[in-house]
Write a protein that holds these residues in place. Structure first.
Motif, PDB file in Angstrom:
ATOM      1  N   ILE A 164      16.991  -3.029  10.869  1.00  0.00           N
ATOM      2  CA  ILE A 164      15.987  -4.123  10.334  1.00  0.00           C
ATOM      3  C   ILE A 164      14.378  -4.638  10.404  1.00  0.00           C
ATOM      4  N   LEU A 165      14.333  -4.314  12.011  1.00  0.00           N
ATOM      5  CA  LEU A 165      13.184  -4.385  12.565  1.00  0.00           C
ATOM      6  C   LEU A 165      12.461  -3.124  12.353  1.00  0.00           C
ATOM      7  N   ASP A 166      13.296  -2.166  12.281  1.00  0.00           N
ATOM      8  CA  ASP A 166      12.887  -1.248  12.721  1.00  0.00           C
ATOM      9  C   ASP A 166      11.914  -0.724  10.720  1.00  0.00           C
ATOM     10  N   LEU A 167      12.695  -1.299  10.075  1.00  0.00           N
ATOM     11  CA  LEU A 167      12.154  -1.509   8.544  1.00  0.00           C
ATOM     12  C   LEU A 167      10.849  -1.944   8.416  1.00  0.00           C
ATOM     13  N   GLU A 168      11.209  -3.332   8.561  1.00  0.00           N
ATOM     14  CA  GLU A 168      10.527  -4.057   8.467  1.00  0.00           C
ATOM     15  C   GLU A 168       9.061  -3.128   8.788  1.00  0.00           C
ATOM     16  N   GLN A 169       8.825  -3.073   9.876  1.00  0.00           N
ATOM     17  CA  GLN A 169       7.853  -2.952  10.748  1.00  0.00           C
ATOM     18  C   GLN A 169       7.495  -1.460   9.988  1.00  0.00           C
ATOM     19  N   ALA A 170       8.546  -0.270   9.179  1.00  0.00           N
ATOM     20  CA  ALA A 170       7.714   0.825   8.444  1.00  0.00           C
ATOM     21  C   ALA A 170       6.915   0.305   7.179  1.00  0.00           C
ATOM     22  N   LEU A 171       7.534  -1.428   6.786  1.00  0.00           N
ATOM     23  CA  LEU A 171       7.792  -1.184   5.568  1.00  0.00           C
ATOM     24  C   LEU A 171       5.727  -1.473   5.519  1.00  0.00           C
ATOM     25  N   ALA A 172       5.527  -2.746   6.414  1.00  0.00           N
ATOM     26  CA  ALA A 172       4.312  -3.256   6.618  1.00  0.00           C
ATOM     27  C   ALA A 172       3.125  -2.085   6.889  1.00  0.00           C
ATOM     28  N   GLU A 173       3.633  -1.228   7.684  1.00  0.00           N
ATOM     29  CA  GLU A 173       2.651  -0.159   7.363  1.00  0.00           C
ATOM     30  C   GLU A 173       2.627   0.905   6.425  1.00  0.00           C
ATOM     31  N   GLN A 174       3.530   0.781   5.851  1.00  0.00           N
ATOM     32  CA  GLN A 174       2.865   1.703   4.455  1.00  0.00           C
ATOM     33  C   GLN A 174       2.973   0.582   3.886  1.00  0.00           C
ATOM     34  N   THR A 175       2.386  -0.452   3.389  1.00  0.00           N
ATOM     35  CA  THR A 175       1.809  -0.977   2.948  1.00  0.00           C
ATOM     36  C   THR A 175       0.192  -1.315   2.736  1.00  0.00           C
ATOM     37  N   GLU A 176       0.431  -0.875   4.165  1.00  0.00           N
ATOM     38  CA  GLU A 176      -1.134  -0.867   4.998  1.00  0.00           C
ATOM     39  C   GLU A 176      -2.399   0.230   4.587  1.00  0.00           C
ATOM     40  N   SER A 177      -1.075   1.812   4.791  1.00  0.00           N
ATOM     41  CA  SER A 177      -1.242   2.755   4.381  1.00  0.00           C
ATOM     42  C   SER A 177      -1.803   3.432   2.909  1.00  0.00           C
ATOM     43  N   ALA A 178      -0.879   2.602   2.040  1.00  0.00           N
ATOM     44  CA  ALA A 178      -1.142   2.681   0.354  1.00  0.00           C
ATOM     45  C   ALA A 178      -2.407   2.075   0.304  1.00  0.00           C
ATOM     46  N   LYS A 179      -2.879   0.424   1.235  1.00  0.00           N
ATOM     47  CA  LYS A 179      -4.206   0.149   0.635  1.00  0.00           C
ATOM     48  C   LYS A 179      -4.979   0.708   0.989  1.00  0.00           C
ATOM     49  N   LYS A 180      -5.317   1.298   2.264  1.00  0.00           N
ATOM     50  CA  LYS A 180      -6.538   1.928   2.922  1.00  0.00           C
ATOM     51  C   LYS A 180      -6.732   2.974   1.544  1.00  0.00           C
ATOM     52  N   GLN A 181      -5.107   3.799   1.153  1.00  0.00           N
ATOM     53  CA  GLN A 181      -5.369   5.206   0.611  1.00  0.00           C
ATOM     54  C   GLN A 181      -5.831   4.345  -1.084  1.00  0.00           C
ATOM     55  N   ARG A 182      -5.866   3.396  -1.471  1.00  0.00           N
ATOM     56  CA  ARG A 182      -5.742   2.937  -2.937  1.00  0.00           C
ATOM     57  C   ARG A 182      -7.587   2.908  -2.891  1.00  0.00           C
ATOM     58  N   HIS A 183      -8.047   2.335  -1.461  1.00  0.00           N
ATOM     59  CA  HIS A 183      -9.162   2.133  -0.928  1.00  0.00           C
ATOM     60  C   HIS A 183     -10.287   3.329  -1.772  1.00  0.00           C
ATOM     61  N   GLY A 184      -9.651   4.778   0.012  1.00  0.00           N
ATOM     62  CA  GLY A 184     -10.416   5.902  -0.257  1.00  0.00           C
ATOM     63  C   GLY A 184     -10.452   6.279  -1.258  1.00  0.00           C
ATOM     64  N   SER A 185      -9.489   6.520  -2.553  1.00  0.00           N
ATOM     65  CA  SER A 185      -9.234   6.809  -3.247  1.00  0.00           C
ATOM     66  C   SER A 185     -10.125   6.614  -4.885  1.00  0.00           C
ATOM     67  N   GLN A 186     -10.424   5.035  -4.395  1.00  0.00           N
ATOM     68  CA  GLN A 186     -11.878   4.630  -5.421  1.00  0.00           C
ATOM     69  C   GLN A 186     -12.716   5.651  -4.723  1.00  0.00           C
ATOM     70  N   ALA A 187     -13.428   5.219  -3.552  1.00  0.00           N
ATOM     71  CA  ALA A 187     -14.689   6.090  -3.194  1.00  0.00           C
ATOM     72  C   ALA A 187     -14.657   7.258  -2.855  1.00  0.00           C
ATOM     73  N   GLU A 188     -13.436   7.587  -3.289  1.00  0.00           N
ATOM     74  CA  GLU A 188     -13.782   9.269  -2.429  1.00  0.00           C
ATOM     75  C   GLU A 188     -14.177   9.526  -4.172  1.00  0.00           C
ATOM     76  N   ALA A 189     -13.320   8.573  -5.305  1.00  0.00           N
ATOM     77  CA  ALA A 189     -13.562   9.277  -6.782  1.00  0.00           C
ATOM     78  C   ALA A 189     -15.019   8.340  -7.082  1.00  0.00           C
ATOM     79  N   MET A 190     -15.523   8.155  -6.644  1.00  0.00           N
ATOM     80  CA  MET A 190     -16.973   7.610  -6.676  1.00  0.00           C
ATOM     81  C   MET A 190     -17.724   8.222  -6.012  1.00  0.00           C
ATOM     82  N   HIS A 191     -17.948   8.920  -5.038  1.00  0.00           N
ATOM     83  CA  HIS A 191     -18.466  10.263  -4.096  1.00  0.00           C
ATOM     84  C   HIS A 191     -18.045  11.821  -4.628  1.00  0.00           C
ATOM     85  N   LEU A 192     -17.166  11.940  -4.881  1.00  0.00           N
ATOM     86  CA  LEU A 192     -16.270  13.251  -5.492  1.00  0.00           C
ATOM     87  C   LEU A 192     -15.311  13.383  -6.980  1.00  0.00           C
ATOM     88  N   PRO A 193     -16.436  13.341  -7.614  1.00  0.00           N
ATOM     89  CA  PRO A 193     -16.141  12.173  -9.080  1.00  0.00           C
ATOM     90  C   PRO A 193     -15.339  14.060  -9.743  1.00  0.00           C
TER      91      PRO A 193
END
Length: 613
Positions: A164-193
């Motif tokens: 349970i602890l390992d899965l909760e840690q993986a969920l937190a990392e995945q949530t942060e990664s998705a957040k960064k990926q979402r912001h990165g995709s928006q920035a990339e869409a601005m610079h590489l459209p």
């Protein structure tokens, strides 16, 4: 890979096979095979390796930069296939879903939900385990069996808790990664459209086809710069030029490990040679009277058929005044716009930077060395002590390399010390140019106070004579000799036949081509006859004043100087050679004679200076 003939279409896919769909990200699925960098733009070539299936292949390449010039994009290919269609467009705003080159869907939210489901399942198993332990009747069990059950429960519970602890840690990392990926995709869409959609028809399965995309981008530039190092103590190759390129790019995509070619080609704006319109000169048209208070100016038949110009007069003014005003108020003749082109011609060259370089997209200057050259350049010194006692140094450099120098700033180093900044002009191979090398403080120049003696001669017609003596002292504090020091001073010239100027020292002959009146008003201590040979005349223009000092009119014998004004502008020059620690004295002596009551003005200054009567 070819473009098919519009008449001959490929055979229809009878198996109703779905098109092979490929989604690629430009910066991830390709490598840059060449960059040609111009002034203000760059041309980039990207190479994509991909597998094609027989039939139709729909390829979408995303992540092309914002500053892409849409009309510059061209697509080429290598393989047994043909390119049917190319569409360039802006990438539509996408959700969190991204598509890989294999066509599979990858959803960050789905991955998070999978982790949450696994956590819930293990927590449920943990609860079942606790319920199972609570269902036992301890009164009916022996102590040893009870201990084994508790030990088994503890072991299994610990395992479930860790999962349970390992899965909760993986969920937190995945949530942060998705957040960064979402912001990165928006920035990339601005610079590489931008994206390119390519429709390719393959004759057979192709495991490794090549797609080349060539496109031009703005926000990229380069300029030449130089480091010039001179060694005044060397008798051989005494000047080294480091040819550098200052590269800047802010295209939105980094250039990592790319081959770079620098281009100096300037686009031609006028592709058709100009023509000249007729130049017509005609008599001025006279106004005709057509009615009270109205005059009409009608152009003659030789002039172009412009519309008549009606000029209304005020009723209170006479017709004569109307005619006068109509003449003064005629429209001003306009000139055609003038297109100014360079009078030297473009210096073009192509430089291929050896190896591969990295240039991030940060709008900063990045210096790359193109090459280094060594030259045997004579060093020249010159001074104008009347204006400044400083001694200027320059090198006469012949570009013996195969590279063309384009205009750019240069840092100057003399004997290892930074002395100044200058600029290098456009120089073709085998062309010679003069390069300023800054000041030389080891040569000391003293411009002494001018001595003036006055005298009056004549009985009935008295004249005033002023004799000027100017001394110049030059000391070489170097431990090396100086062979090419040019010292320039000036004497006044007369524009009035009543004012006579005589050069007494150094004794120079009048320059060739001087008018008769100036030859009469300018004399010398010892005159020589004109020589018919230009070579003999050039030699006679020089006067040896002392060992290592030769005097002449400034510009005499110089092919780049206008020989028609040599000597007529009053400039005197000494060519001086100095041994180490040697001091020389130069003397400029001349006299000015004019009638006693004539007021003489010095027109060098903003206000006239009166010398006397």
């Amino acid at each position: 890979m070819t473009t098919p003939n519009p008449v001959s279409r490929p055979r229809a896919n009878t198996s109703n096979k779905k098109p092979n769909t490929l989604y690629l990200v430009s910066t991830e699925a390709s490598k840059i095979t060449n960059i040609s960098l111009y002034s203000g733009r760059a041309e980039i070539t990207r190479s994509f390796k991909l597998a094609l299936t027989e039939g139709q292949n729909q390829i979408t390449i995303r992540g092309l930069p914002q500053c892409l010039q849409k009309d510059s994009v061209r697509v080429e290919g290598r393989g047994n296939a043909s390119i049917h269609d190319v569409v360039i467009s802006k990438t539509p705003l996408a959700s969190d879903t991204e598509t890989t080159s294999a066509g599979s869907m990858y959803t960050p939210d789905r991955k998070q939900q999978e982790l949450k489901n696994q956590i819930a399942s293990i927590k449920h198993a943990r609860a079942v385990l606790d319920a199972y332990l609570g269902a036992f009747n301890a009164e009916k069990m022996v102590v040893s069996e009870l201990v084994d059950r508790f030990a088994s429960h503890a072991l299994l519970a610990r395992k479930l808790d860790n999962e349970i602890l390992d899965l909760e840690q993986a969920l937190a990392e995945q949530t942060e990664s998705a957040k960064k990926q979402r912001h990165g995709s928006q920035a990339e869409a601005m610079h590489l459209p931008w994206q390119v959609a390519i429709d390719v028809w393959a004759q057979a399965d192709e495991e490794e086809a090549t797609i080349l995309i060539v496109y031009a981008v703005d926000n990229a530039d380069w300029a030449a710069s130089y480091d010039i190092r001179a060694d005044t103590r060397s008798s051989g190759k005494n000047v080294t030029i480091h040819y550098k390129a200052s590269i800047r790019q802010d295209t939105g995509e980094p250039w990592v490990g790319v081959p770079l070619t620098l281009e100096t080609v300037t686009p031609a704006f006028e592709m058709v040679s100009p023509s000249l319109s007729p130049w017509i000169i005609a008599a001025r048209a006279q106004p005709g009277y057509v009615g009270p208070g109205v005059h009409i100016v009608q152009p003659q038949t030789a002039m172009p058929a412009y519309a008549p110009i009606i000029i209304q007069d005020r009723p209170s003014r006479s017709s004569s005044r109307s005619r006068s005003r109509s003449r003064t108020e005629m429209p001003v003749m306009q000139h055609r716009p003038v297109i100014v082109a360079t009078d030297k011609g473009d210096v073009t060259a192509t430089f291929r930077i050896p190896g591969r370089i990295n240039v991030p997209s940060d709008a900063q200057q990045h210096n790359v060395t193109i090459s280094s050259f060594e030259f045997n350049a004579p060093l020249l010194w010159h001074t104008v002590p009347k204006a400044s006692a400083r001694v200027y140094m320059e090198a006469k450099i012949k570009n013996e390399s195969e590279y063309a120098f384009i205009p750019g700033p240069a840092n100057l180093y003399v004997d290892g010390s930074f002395v100044a900044t200058t600029s290098i002009p456009a120089v073709s191979p085998q062309e010679t140019f003069n390069c300023p090398m800054g000041l030389d403080s080891s040569l000391r120049v003293t411009y002494h106070r001018q001595e003036v003696n006055n005298s009056v001669t004549g009985f009935y017609k008295k004249s005033t004579t002023k004799t000027y003596t100017q001394r110049i002292t030059i000391a070489n504090t170097k431990s090396a000799p100086i062979a090419n020091l040019k010292v320039v001073d000036i004497i006044p010239v007369s524009q009035d036949e009543r004012i006579e100027i005589k050069l007494l020292n150094p004794p120079l002959r009048p320059a060739a081509g001087e008018p008769v009146d100036l030859q009469r008003t300018t004399s010398m201590a010892s005159a020589e006859k004109d020589s018919t040979s230009k070579e003999q005349q050039s030699k006679s223009d020089r006067t040896r004043v002392s060992p290592g000092v030769v005097a002449r009119w400034d510009g005499a014998g110089d092919p780049e100087a206008n020989q028609d004004v040599v000597g007529r502008n009053g400039r005197v020059r000494w060519d001086v050679s100095l041994r180490p620690q040697e001091t020389v004295n130069l003397v400029l002596k001349f006299e000015v004679s004019y009638p006693e009551k004539l007021v003489v003005e010095d027109r060098r200054w903003p206000q006239a200076v009166t010398y006397g009567y």
